[in-house]
Design a protein around this motif. Structure first.
Motif, short mmCIF file in Angstrom:
data_model
loop_
_atom_site.label_atom_id
_atom_site.label_comp_id
_atom_site.label_asym_id
_atom_site.label_seq_id
_atom_site.Cartn_x
_atom_site.Cartn_y
_atom_site.Cartn_z
N ARG A 170 16.81 -10.42 -2.51
CA ARG A 170 16.03 -10.65 -3.60
C ARG A 170 14.71 -9.79 -3.51
O ARG A 170 13.63 -10.27 -3.04
CB ARG A 170 15.57 -12.14 -3.74
CG ARG A 170 16.86 -13.03 -3.86
CD ARG A 170 16.49 -14.45 -4.15
NE ARG A 170 15.92 -14.66 -5.41
CZ ARG A 170 15.48 -15.99 -5.98
NH1 ARG A 170 16.03 -16.83 -5.37
NH2 ARG A 170 14.88 -15.99 -7.12
N PRO A 171 15.06 -8.55 -3.79
CA PRO A 171 13.64 -7.69 -3.66
C PRO A 171 12.16 -7.74 -4.47
O PRO A 171 12.55 -8.59 -5.70
CB PRO A 171 14.08 -6.30 -3.88
CG PRO A 171 15.23 -6.40 -4.70
CD PRO A 171 15.68 -7.81 -4.46
N GLY A 172 11.41 -7.82 -4.06
CA GLY A 172 10.28 -7.94 -4.94
C GLY A 172 8.77 -8.04 -4.16
O GLY A 172 7.54 -7.56 -4.63
N ILE A 173 8.84 -8.00 -2.77
CA ILE A 173 7.45 -8.42 -2.03
C ILE A 173 6.75 -7.08 -1.98
O ILE A 173 5.53 -6.90 -2.36
CB ILE A 173 7.79 -8.81 -0.52
CG1 ILE A 173 8.41 -10.26 -0.70
CG2 ILE A 173 6.70 -8.73 0.20
CD1 ILE A 173 7.33 -11.34 -1.04
N GLU A 174 7.59 -5.87 -1.58
CA GLU A 174 6.72 -4.69 -1.63
C GLU A 174 6.28 -4.27 -2.86
O GLU A 174 5.13 -3.77 -3.00
CB GLU A 174 7.82 -3.56 -1.20
CG GLU A 174 6.97 -2.34 -0.68
CD GLU A 174 5.84 -2.44 0.28
OE1 GLU A 174 4.83 -1.94 -0.11
OE2 GLU A 174 6.16 -3.09 1.31
N GLN B 250 2.08 -3.62 -3.91
CA GLN B 250 1.60 -2.51 -4.60
C GLN B 250 0.69 -3.19 -5.92
O GLN B 250 -0.40 -2.51 -5.98
CB GLN B 250 2.63 -1.64 -5.14
CG GLN B 250 3.34 -0.95 -3.91
CD GLN B 250 4.47 0.05 -4.36
OE1 GLN B 250 4.64 0.30 -5.59
NE2 GLN B 250 5.30 0.31 -3.43
N LYS B 251 1.21 -4.14 -6.59
CA LYS B 251 0.45 -4.57 -7.71
C LYS B 251 -0.71 -5.34 -7.29
O LYS B 251 -1.82 -5.38 -8.11
CB LYS B 251 1.27 -5.45 -8.60
CG LYS B 251 2.27 -4.49 -9.32
CD LYS B 251 3.16 -5.40 -10.16
CE LYS B 251 4.30 -4.66 -11.06
NZ LYS B 251 5.20 -3.87 -10.53
N MET B 252 -0.57 -5.79 -6.10
CA MET B 252 -1.78 -6.96 -5.81
C MET B 252 -2.95 -5.81 -5.02
O MET B 252 -3.97 -6.18 -5.48
CB MET B 252 -1.23 -7.76 -4.72
CG MET B 252 -0.52 -8.69 -5.32
SD MET B 252 0.36 -9.62 -4.28
CE MET B 252 -0.91 -10.75 -3.17
N VAL C 120 -3.31 -10.16 0.25
CA VAL C 120 -3.93 -8.83 0.24
C VAL C 120 -5.53 -9.17 0.11
O VAL C 120 -6.03 -9.73 -0.80
CB VAL C 120 -3.65 -8.02 -1.17
CG1 VAL C 120 -4.65 -7.03 -1.21
CG2 VAL C 120 -2.19 -7.70 -1.05
N GLU C 121 -6.24 -8.85 1.28
CA GLU C 121 -7.71 -9.16 1.56
C GLU C 121 -8.45 -8.03 0.92
O GLU C 121 -8.02 -6.74 1.03
CB GLU C 121 -7.89 -9.43 2.82
CG GLU C 121 -7.31 -10.77 3.38
CD GLU C 121 -8.31 -11.14 4.78
OE1 GLU C 121 -9.06 -10.53 4.97
OE2 GLU C 121 -7.67 -12.13 5.21
#
Length: 222
Positions: free
Chosen positions: A76-80, A84-86, A113-114
């Motif tokens: 269930r891909p999506g984290i990477e 990028q969007k974050m 994402v800090e």
């Protein structure tokens, strides 16, 4: 099945604050006697889900967790893509963002994402489970997630973290009704004093939220 589940539950006691835990401490945390706790730990160790530090004899999450996480991302891909969007969103808003996914009746922080634009910023623990009643992400999930989450409110005692935390199921449901109209949720120091949160749902193909995306902001910039 019950024995396997009890063994797996021991993984929940590990966190950023407790990356390594000894047998006696794990027995106290789980409420099990040391013999039972050790039997569960050995089962987890055999599968590679935990490993023992030969010097301290404490236990930590093992290498099999990395393999399972990689398989989850393949299936269930999506984290990477989300990262990028974050990262792009962080540059625009200048604040820390976090993505959380529903896990039973709580939210698991899946990605953080800090911000790099402020020395004073909100730091988030990527291993932290977020309560539904006290965070913007949690209230957002109650509003747009599976119906059983709201039903569970009347059965569980809601933890209080600050004076601003909502613990009364009736008041929480009133807040949920407003969030459903606006489409997003906010929290003002209800989980941690001085921290404001703003969250929106991430919908699955069934149009039921499976997670949230949120911005965490120090009160001084909120």
């Amino acid at each position: 099945m019950g024995t396997a589940l009890n063994a797996l539950k021991m993984l929940d006691y590990f966190s950023n604050a407790r990356p390594e835990i000894g047998l006696s401490h794990l027995a106290r945390l789980s409420g099990l006697n040391k013999a039972t706790a050790l039997r569960h730990l050995r089962a987890l160790e055999e599968f590679g889900l935990i490993e023992q530090n030969p010097m301290t004899k404490s236990y930590a999450i093992g290498p099999a967790a990395l393999r399972l996480a990689a398989l989850r991302e393949i299936a269930r891909p999506g984290i990477e893509d989300a990262r990028q969007k974050m990262q792009a969103a962080m540059q625009v808003v200048g604040e820390s963002l976090h993505l959380s996914l529903l896990e039973k009746t709580g939210l698991q922080t899946a990605l953080v994402v800090e911000t790099t634009q402020h020395s004073v910023r909100v730091s988030l623990d990527p291993s932290e489970m977020l309560p539904l009643n006290a965070t913007a992400s949690g209230l957002c999930m109650l509003s747009f997630g599976p119906a059983y989450l709201l039903e569970q409110l009347d059965q569980d005692v809601q933890a209080r973290f600050t004076q601003a935390t909502l613990t009364d199921p009736k008041l929480i449901k009133e807040r949920v009704a407003k969030i459903r109209v606006s489409g997003w949720a906010d929290s003002r120091g209800s989980y941690e004093e001085g921290v404001f949160g703003y969250a929106a749902p991430i919908f699955g193909i069934d149009q039921i939220a499976l997670g949230t995306i949120a911005i965490a902001v120090p009160e001084t910039r909120a």
